[in-house]
Write a protein that holds these residues in place. Sequence first.
Motif, short mmCIF file in Angstrom:
data_model
loop_
_atom_site.label_atom_id
_atom_site.label_comp_id
_atom_site.label_asym_id
_atom_site.label_seq_id
_atom_site.Cartn_x
_atom_site.Cartn_y
_atom_site.Cartn_z
N ALA A 48 4.00 -14.29 -35.34
CA ALA A 48 5.33 -14.49 -34.76
C ALA A 48 5.27 -14.73 -33.26
N SER A 49 4.39 -13.99 -32.57
CA SER A 49 4.27 -14.15 -31.11
C SER A 49 3.78 -15.53 -30.74
N GLU A 50 2.77 -16.01 -31.47
CA GLU A 50 2.24 -17.35 -31.19
C GLU A 50 3.29 -18.43 -31.41
N VAL A 51 4.02 -18.34 -32.53
CA VAL A 51 5.04 -19.35 -32.84
C VAL A 51 6.21 -19.25 -31.87
N GLU A 52 6.63 -18.02 -31.56
CA GLU A 52 7.76 -17.84 -30.64
C GLU A 52 7.41 -18.35 -29.25
N ALA A 63 16.95 -17.48 -29.44
CA ALA A 63 17.38 -17.06 -30.77
C ALA A 63 16.67 -17.88 -31.85
N PHE A 64 16.62 -19.21 -31.66
CA PHE A 64 15.99 -20.07 -32.66
C PHE A 64 14.48 -19.89 -32.64
N SER A 141 15.55 -13.42 -39.79
CA SER A 141 16.87 -12.90 -39.45
C SER A 141 16.77 -11.78 -38.42
N ARG A 142 15.83 -10.84 -38.64
CA ARG A 142 15.71 -9.71 -37.72
C ARG A 142 15.39 -10.16 -36.30
N ARG A 147 17.11 -11.51 -30.91
CA ARG A 147 17.05 -12.35 -29.70
C ARG A 147 18.45 -12.86 -29.33
N LEU A 148 19.25 -13.17 -30.34
CA LEU A 148 20.63 -13.59 -30.07
C LEU A 148 21.42 -12.46 -29.43
#
Length: 261
Positions: A48-52, A63-64, A141-142, A147-148
């Motif tokens: 998740a960190s790499e993709v974010e 958010a996205f 979703s989480r 982030r939103l």
Amino acid sequence: MAANRSQTMWQASKTVWSRGGAVGYYQGLIPWAWIEASTKGGVLVFTASEVETASLGAGINPAFAGLLGGMTGGIAQAYATMGFTTCMKTVEITRQKTAASGAKPPSTWAVFADIYRREGLAGVNKGVNAVAVRQCTNWGSRMGFARLAETSIRKIKGKSETESLGAVEKIVASTIGGALATWNQPIEVIRVEMQSMAKGAASANRPEKLTILNTLSYIYRENGIRGLYRGVTPRIGLGVWQTVCMVSFADYVKIWVKGRQ
């Protein structure tokens, strides 16, 4: 409650208590939950960190970017280890542990070996596609909602995107994200039904070979819309706790790691 959808929260609590008292609430902890927790966290946080980070670098809004990171991380952890660990946890929670003859029920390893001998990898990974859908929507979703919520808190507090949020603010954002992410409870109920060994609670109408779609249809016919949301209340608590740990706390861990480089 997802496996025994006719039970209320109180009835489910009594059933769990009858399976060993307080110890009953920890069924499936050793070794399956330990394996799951120790591996899925690493896979999720890394992926998740790499993709974010890549998404933010490409100019995508936070958010996205969180949504994409969470979805990718969720799928990765599901197929890496969560297939067999969630399957075996559900087996432990739903299987019959008392024998009519008074004989001692088999150990969790014996059950695992029996399933593997009869059905191979597919047997111990039963429902893995449902787990992948759940984890994809779970963490998408989480992280997306969290982030939103962080963006909204910044606007309310008058903070810029470069300013850090306080610990309480991040926990509030994660709490919102974890609670809102339980919209996907039907997927969790489907996953539990596919992996359940609660034969006594099964209807004669239950399909012999379960898929995501025919399991959804079966639950809806038997229990309606409410059946698809059984167990959502305790899952809100779980979702909030996991999101606080894997989003808010993980952000601090990432900052600490960067500071050590």
